[in-house]
Design a protein around this motif. Structure first.
Motif, PDB file in Angstrom:
ATOM      1  N   LEU A 109       0.854  -1.192   0.001  1.00 31.31           N
ATOM      2  CA  LEU A 109       0.032  -0.051   0.198  1.00 31.31           C
ATOM      3  C   LEU A 109       1.127   1.311  -0.037  1.00 31.31           C
ATOM      4  CD1 LEU A 109      -2.425  -1.023   2.664  1.00 31.31           C
ATOM      5  CD2 LEU A 109      -2.882  -1.260   0.214  1.00 31.31           C
ATOM      6  N   ALA A 111       0.510   5.303  -0.154  1.00 30.75           N
ATOM      7  CA  ALA A 111      -0.638   6.055   0.078  1.00 30.75           C
ATOM      8  C   ALA A 111      -0.107   7.296   1.122  1.00 30.75           C
ATOM      9  CB  ALA A 111      -1.949   5.522   0.634  1.00 30.75           C
ATOM     10  N   LEU A 115      -5.094   8.563   4.097  1.00 35.45           N
ATOM     11  CA  LEU A 115      -5.451   7.517   3.207  1.00 35.45           C
ATOM     12  C   LEU A 115      -4.972   6.325   3.545  1.00 35.45           C
ATOM     13  CD1 LEU A 115      -5.420   9.630   0.045  1.00 35.45           C
ATOM     14  CD2 LEU A 115      -7.289   9.017   1.362  1.00 35.45           C
ATOM     15  N   LEU A 116      -3.791   6.231   4.015  1.00 41.43           N
ATOM     16  CA  LEU A 116      -3.001   4.985   4.383  1.00 41.43           C
ATOM     17  C   LEU A 116      -3.638   4.187   5.510  1.00 41.43           C
ATOM     18  CD1 LEU A 116      -0.830   2.956   3.491  1.00 41.43           C
ATOM     19  CD2 LEU A 116       0.942   4.336   5.289  1.00 41.43           C
ATOM     20  N   ALA A 119      -6.780   2.617   4.057  1.00 38.42           N
ATOM     21  CA  ALA A 119      -6.497   1.373   3.424  1.00 38.42           C
ATOM     22  C   ALA A 119      -6.202   0.209   4.413  1.00 38.42           C
ATOM     23  CB  ALA A 119      -5.523   1.536   2.309  1.00 38.42           C
TER      24      ALA A 119
END
Length: 295
Positions: A109, A111, A115-116, A119
């Motif tokens: 991932l 990001a 946002l991370l 996720a």
């Protein structure tokens, strides 16, 4: 008349077969601590014949820190550099996981902050268990918001390891910190496969002073009976103490040589208060043994 009742061992085995982890996710960040998390994950996965998924997080620089044309150029260069560093870590992690066989995988991932975390919480939801490290040192403290997101938004059990903690396998002794709350109920339900496989289980509640017809122990009667119906024989203990609840729990964990502490994760953000104070945060900061939390 034949005795058709199950022995306690048979009941425990039956309970363990009925509740098992099939998918285990592990937070990986390319640091040396990855090996600690993977070692614990492998031991747990072997015990449950579970599938392991490494969640490799590559945090991109925060665009809010850059402004103007120069900022756009600078962040682009930084993103490229972080991405390249991530490529190196990803290659090493894929080689590490490849030794475990085809039933394990790595998901990467990349990001920006905010946002991370979302996720990773999404990844946690389709797994039975998420393994990470207590964010208490300089090397891992940057993941505090990520751990918080998994804890409060992931919807599944969170298995937190103290940094560099030695592997203690199998888990034989479990300490459950119980309060009459939804969070405690969730923690016990999510941790049931581990609790069912333990050879010693103690359920405790912390009271600053004894009260009630059983000195406070009545709050533990129903949860102890519930565990018994799962084939789990648990000892119920009220910790009447003037010391802080965290100290009382850790002292009891040391006394029984607990391999795991199971508690509800209380608060709404930034690891805020447990019913008796900041117990969740304090345990994350100081517990020498792994923690199992659920919200």
């Amino acid at each position: 008349m034949n005795d058709i009742s199950l022995s306690s061992n048979a009941m425990r085995a039956q309970a363990a077969r009925g509740t098992a982890y099939r998918d285990i996710a592990i937070h990986l960040d390319g640091s040396p601590e990855d090996e600690t998390r993977l070692a614990h994950a492998e031991a747990l996965a072997a015990g449950f014949a579970a599938r392991m998924t490494g969640i490799f997080t590559n945090l991109l620089p925060d665009p809010a820190l850059f402004a103007g044309d120069f900022g756009i150029t600078a962040i682009g260069q930084l993103v490229d550099a972080v991405t390249e560093e991530g490529d190196v870590s990803e290659k090493r992690l894929r080689e590490r996981l490849a030794r475990l066989g085809p039933v394990h995988e790595l998901r990467r991932l990349d990001a920006f902050p905010g946002l991370l975390e979302q996720a990773v919480a999404s990844e946690a939801r389709w797994n039975d268990l998420f393994i990470a490290t207590c964010p208490r040192d300089d090397g891992y403290s940057r993941w505090s918001s990520l751990i918080e997101s998994v804890m409060f938004d992931g919807g599944r059990g969170l298995y937190l390891l103290p940094p560099k903690v030695a592997l203690r396998s199998p888990i034989k002794t479990v300490l459950i910190g119980w309060t009459d709350t939804r969070q405690s109920a969730r923690a016990v339900a999510e941790a049931l496969p581990l609790i069912a496989n333990a050879t010693q289980v103690e359920v405790v509640t912390v009271r600053e002073e004894a009260h009630g017809r059983m000195g406070g122990a009545e709050v533990l009667a129903d949860i102890s009976a519930h565990l018994a119906r799962h084939g789990i024989g648990a000892t119920a203990t009220v910790l009447n103490t003037e010391t802080p609840p965290t100290d009382a729990l850790l002292a009891e964990a040391r006394r029984i040589s607990a391999d795991l502490i199971v508690i509800g994760a209380y608060g709404h953000s930034r690891f805020r208060e447990w019913v008796l104070g900041g117990v969740t945060a304090d345990l994350i900061d100081s517990s020498p043994v792994p923690l199992f939390l659920a919200h």
